[in-house]
Scaffold this motif. Structure first.
Motif, PDB file in Angstrom:
ATOM      1  N   TRP A  80       0.864  -1.186   0.000  1.00 36.42           N
ATOM      2  CA  TRP A  80       0.000   0.000   0.000  1.00 36.42           C
ATOM      3  C   TRP A  80       0.897   1.231   0.000  1.00 36.42           C
ATOM      4  O   TRP A  80       1.881   1.289   0.734  1.00 36.42           O
ATOM      5  N   VAL A  97       3.545   2.786   2.475  1.00 41.84           N
ATOM      6  CA  VAL A  97       2.821   2.689   3.731  1.00 41.84           C
ATOM      7  C   VAL A  97       3.075   1.329   4.394  1.00 41.84           C
ATOM      8  O   VAL A  97       3.490   1.260   5.543  1.00 41.84           O
ATOM      9  N   ALA A  98       2.823   0.260   3.648  1.00 44.88           N
ATOM     10  CA  ALA A  98       2.953  -1.077   4.230  1.00 44.88           C
ATOM     11  C   ALA A  98       3.047  -2.103   3.113  1.00 44.88           C
ATOM     12  O   ALA A  98       2.627  -1.849   1.985  1.00 44.88           O
ATOM     13  N   THR A 122       5.017  -8.891   7.426  1.00 43.26           N
ATOM     14  CA  THR A 122       4.593  -7.556   7.026  1.00 43.26           C
ATOM     15  C   THR A 122       5.698  -6.554   7.315  1.00 43.26           C
ATOM     16  O   THR A 122       6.632  -6.830   8.097  1.00 43.26           O
ATOM     17  N   TYR A 137       6.199  -2.044   7.634  1.00 44.25           N
ATOM     18  CA  TYR A 137       5.488  -0.777   7.671  1.00 44.25           C
ATOM     19  C   TYR A 137       6.450   0.403   7.619  1.00 44.25           C
ATOM     20  O   TYR A 137       7.563   0.342   8.141  1.00 44.25           O
ATOM     21  N   ALA A 171       3.259   4.460   9.791  1.00 44.98           N
ATOM     22  CA  ALA A 171       2.127   3.535   9.801  1.00 44.98           C
ATOM     23  C   ALA A 171       2.206   2.516  10.937  1.00 44.98           C
ATOM     24  O   ALA A 171       1.212   1.831  11.211  1.00 44.98           O
ATOM     25  N   LYS A 172       3.345   2.396  11.557  1.00 47.02           N
ATOM     26  CA  LYS A 172       3.501   1.398  12.625  1.00 47.02           C
ATOM     27  C   LYS A 172       2.562   1.727  13.782  1.00 47.02           C
ATOM     28  O   LYS A 172       2.542   2.852  14.273  1.00 47.02           O
ATOM     29  N   PHE A 198      -1.803   1.315  11.678  1.00 44.15           N
ATOM     30  CA  PHE A 198      -2.195   0.647  10.444  1.00 44.15           C
ATOM     31  C   PHE A 198      -1.842  -0.834  10.510  1.00 44.15           C
ATOM     32  O   PHE A 198      -0.808  -1.215  11.070  1.00 44.15           O
ATOM     33  N   THR A 199      -2.696  -1.654   9.879  1.00 43.52           N
ATOM     34  CA  THR A 199      -2.437  -3.084   9.787  1.00 43.52           C
ATOM     35  C   THR A 199      -2.740  -3.560   8.372  1.00 43.52           C
ATOM     36  O   THR A 199      -3.857  -3.366   7.879  1.00 43.52           O
ATOM     37  N   ILE A 200      -1.751  -4.164   7.745  1.00 41.50           N
ATOM     38  CA  ILE A 200      -1.944  -4.747   6.428  1.00 41.50           C
ATOM     39  C   ILE A 200      -2.222  -6.234   6.578  1.00 41.50           C
ATOM     40  O   ILE A 200      -1.646  -6.898   7.445  1.00 41.50           O
ATOM     41  N   LEU A 229      -6.035  -2.840   4.216  1.00 41.20           N
ATOM     42  CA  LEU A 229      -5.277  -1.932   5.050  1.00 41.20           C
ATOM     43  C   LEU A 229      -6.234  -1.357   6.081  1.00 41.20           C
ATOM     44  O   LEU A 229      -7.084  -0.539   5.766  1.00 41.20           O
ATOM     45  N   GLN A 235       9.820  -1.968  -0.493  1.00 39.00           N
ATOM     46  CA  GLN A 235       9.395  -0.640  -0.046  1.00 39.00           C
ATOM     47  C   GLN A 235       9.374   0.377  -1.185  1.00 39.00           C
ATOM     48  O   GLN A 235       8.646   1.353  -1.143  1.00 39.00           O
TER      49      GLN A 235
END
Length: 123
Positions: free
Chosen positions: A36, A48-49, A58, A60, A64-65, A68-70, A81, A105
């Protein structure tokens, strides 16, 4: 070819939550790591992730850490996301991307992109 379609964006107040979805079609979804990214007006598209092909690992961006969760569901050909504790600085167009390799990344490494879904966070 892999087609990616994002959904789930919208307008929320600071502190709110949204879950973005990325539906994939065309090729075997589980062959691709997913990422993302987001792009705010006048700024570059940033990472983002990311998540591995199996979903077992995963990664991040620092911003986003925590909030956010991917994740992904290979049976549904969909990546997600989950975004919590949103702040105005999270306002951006959010893109999902697929890479036929390990998760990365750098945006230039990704093979396929969706058109994005807008997230707007008001204070």
């Amino acid at each position: 070819q892999v087609q990616l379609v994002e959904s789930g964006g919208g307008a929320v107040q600071a502190g709110g939550s949204l879950t973005l979805s990325c539906a994939a079609s065309g090729r075997t979804f589980s062959n691709y790591a997913m990422g993302w990214f987001r792009q705010a007006p006048g700024k570059e598209r940033t990472f983002v992730a990311a998540i591995t092909r199996s979903g077992g690992n995963t990664f991040y961006a620092d911003s986003a850490k925590g909030p956010f969760t991917i994740s992904r569901d290979n049976a549904k050909n969909t990546a997600y996301l989950q975004m919590n504790s949103l702040i105005p600085e999270d306002t951006a167009l959010y893109y999902c991307a697929a890479i036929a390799s390990v998760m990365r990344q750098r945006r230039y490494d990704y093979d396929y992109w969706g058109r994005g879904t807008q997230v707007t966070v008001s204070s």
